[in-house]
Design a protein around this motif. Sequence first.
Motif, short mmCIF file in Angstrom:
data_model
loop_
_atom_site.label_atom_id
_atom_site.label_comp_id
_atom_site.label_asym_id
_atom_site.label_seq_id
_atom_site.Cartn_x
_atom_site.Cartn_y
_atom_site.Cartn_z
N TYR A 89 -61.71 46.69 9.68
CA TYR A 89 -61.97 46.54 8.63
C TYR A 89 -62.08 47.81 7.37
O TYR A 89 -61.33 47.63 6.60
CB TYR A 89 -62.76 45.51 7.82
N ALA A 90 -62.24 48.69 7.49
CA ALA A 90 -62.45 50.44 7.05
C ALA A 90 -61.05 50.95 6.96
O ALA A 90 -60.54 51.25 5.90
CB ALA A 90 -63.80 50.67 7.28
N ASN A 91 -60.53 50.31 8.26
CA ASN A 91 -59.24 52.00 8.51
C ASN A 91 -58.22 51.00 7.30
O ASN A 91 -57.57 51.30 6.74
CB ASN A 91 -58.70 50.56 9.80
N LEU A 92 -58.66 49.60 7.41
CA LEU A 92 -57.48 48.39 6.85
C LEU A 92 -57.62 48.57 4.85
O LEU A 92 -57.00 48.69 4.02
CB LEU A 92 -57.84 47.35 6.63
N ALA A 93 -59.25 49.02 4.53
CA ALA A 93 -59.93 49.38 3.49
C ALA A 93 -58.95 50.47 2.63
O ALA A 93 -59.04 50.40 1.37
CB ALA A 93 -61.29 48.74 3.31
N THR A 109 -58.72 50.83 -5.91
CA THR A 109 -58.38 49.76 -6.45
C THR A 109 -59.90 48.99 -6.20
O THR A 109 -60.80 49.48 -5.69
CB THR A 109 -57.98 48.77 -5.25
N ALA A 110 -59.96 47.61 -7.49
CA ALA A 110 -61.12 46.81 -7.10
C ALA A 110 -61.96 46.34 -6.00
O ALA A 110 -60.88 45.77 -4.96
CB ALA A 110 -61.35 45.90 -8.26
N LYS A 111 -63.11 46.22 -5.41
CA LYS A 111 -63.74 45.83 -4.42
C LYS A 111 -63.14 44.28 -4.22
O LYS A 111 -62.79 43.93 -2.94
CB LYS A 111 -65.42 45.78 -4.88
N ALA A 112 -63.26 43.14 -5.32
CA ALA A 112 -62.81 41.82 -4.95
C ALA A 112 -61.52 41.87 -4.23
O ALA A 112 -60.79 41.38 -3.11
CB ALA A 112 -63.14 40.92 -6.06
N ASP A 121 -60.75 43.50 -0.75
CA ASP A 121 -61.30 41.98 0.45
C ASP A 121 -60.73 40.81 0.34
O ASP A 121 -59.75 41.27 1.99
CB ASP A 121 -62.59 41.76 0.13
N ARG A 122 -59.82 40.75 -0.46
CA ARG A 122 -58.78 39.77 -0.94
C ARG A 122 -57.76 40.21 0.14
O ARG A 122 -56.96 39.71 0.79
CB ARG A 122 -58.31 39.33 -2.12
N LYS A 123 -56.89 41.96 -0.12
CA LYS A 123 -55.90 41.33 0.51
C LYS A 123 -56.32 42.31 2.44
O LYS A 123 -55.02 41.38 2.84
CB LYS A 123 -55.49 43.40 0.19
#
Length: 361
Positions: free
Chosen positions: A93-97, A105-108, A111-113
């Motif tokens: 998850y963190a790698n993708l984020a 980018t906004a947190k929400a 998460d969506r992306k």
Amino acid sequence: MAQVRLGNIVKHYGDSIAVDDVSLTVEDGEFVALVGPSGCGKTTTLNLVAGLLELTGGTIHIGDRQVNELDPKDRDIAMVFQNYALYPNKTVYANLAFPLQMRKTAKADIDRKVRAAAASLDITHLLQRRPRELSGGQQQRVALGRALVRDPKVFLMDEPLSNLDAKLRVQMRAELKRFHQDLKATIIYVTHDQLEAVTMADRMAVMNHGVLQQYDTPEVVFNAPLNLFVAGFVGSPAMNLFPAEVADGGASLLGPEGWRLTLSERNAARARRATGGVILGARHSMIGLHGEPATDRIPGRVYTVEPTGDITFVHVRIAAANVIASVGPDIRLRADDAVWLSFDQNKLHLFDVASGQALRD
Ligand SMILES: Nc1ncnc2c1ncn2[C@@H]1O[C@H](COP(=O)(O)OP(=O)(O)OP(=O)(O)O)[C@@H](O)[C@H]1O
Ligand SMILES: [Mg+2]
């Protein structure tokens, strides 16, 4: 996604020329493979598009923008490397984020992306794992996901499958192709493996010594190679190539071993264009093997026989050349058997010895 246009690009490293006047256009949504032997300039070309290297000459356009002077981060491209370069201590998850956090980018939205990319690559169940807890193929998908979340105009991939074992490579080949079809992504994909290029790409750009040799669909490159280099590089086993002289005013070819091959009208017209001798090219599947001599059959002797299961490759010596033909598994041939070769004239290739170029209609 976007079109990528290379206009006469050149890259020198000191005195050596790594990329020599390459021009090609990758259409929006197209999957193009850059292929060629080690050192031919594939990675250099990709890094020029990415902006990791400075051009010596020429122009690069991504979409409508000329990007020559743009920083890599402003080019809207995403790179996928051979070693994936995942952060080992971060979860999937963190790698993708991460690339999105870097862009504030906004947190929400992050998460969506991330979830959308994970879903499209079927790695949602892996989001809490770390890279070392993943198989090679799964790591590969995470690397793709990390490129995907950035919503780039172009994906640049440098041998992304070369670390995987043979079986996984075949599987990931199919996955990448599907990834491309689903996303309609513009992809430039570097590989030295011609089979990867042939199986995945819409078009392939074959390079040698920094020079673009041919840029076309895999089908055209395979069936109508423009020169001896491409003929020898694409296809496995490689196309058989052997020398001959043009005889009877072009009506036939004369081999150094004394054989004579009558040419069809079309091949005769091609042979007449040769400036000197020709090189005859024939893929293994276009060569017939016979137990008896006849007109227009070339005599040879079986050197070795290689059964592979559904097809048997037969290496034949015809004095000056080695030829690989193929037969069905039921045909029994042994080393030193005398054989006679025939050719499918419609599938015969003729090259000019002097220039190495294919002789065209
Ligand atoms: N930083 C550099 N300095 C000098 N020469 C370089 C440099 N990087 C690459 N080259 C040379 O430029 C040529 C092209 O290299 P490049 O890495 O583009 O090849 P490649 O096609 O990607 O090969 P491979 O399949 O082995 O990855 C090679 O001759 C290489 O030795
Ligand atoms: Mg390389």
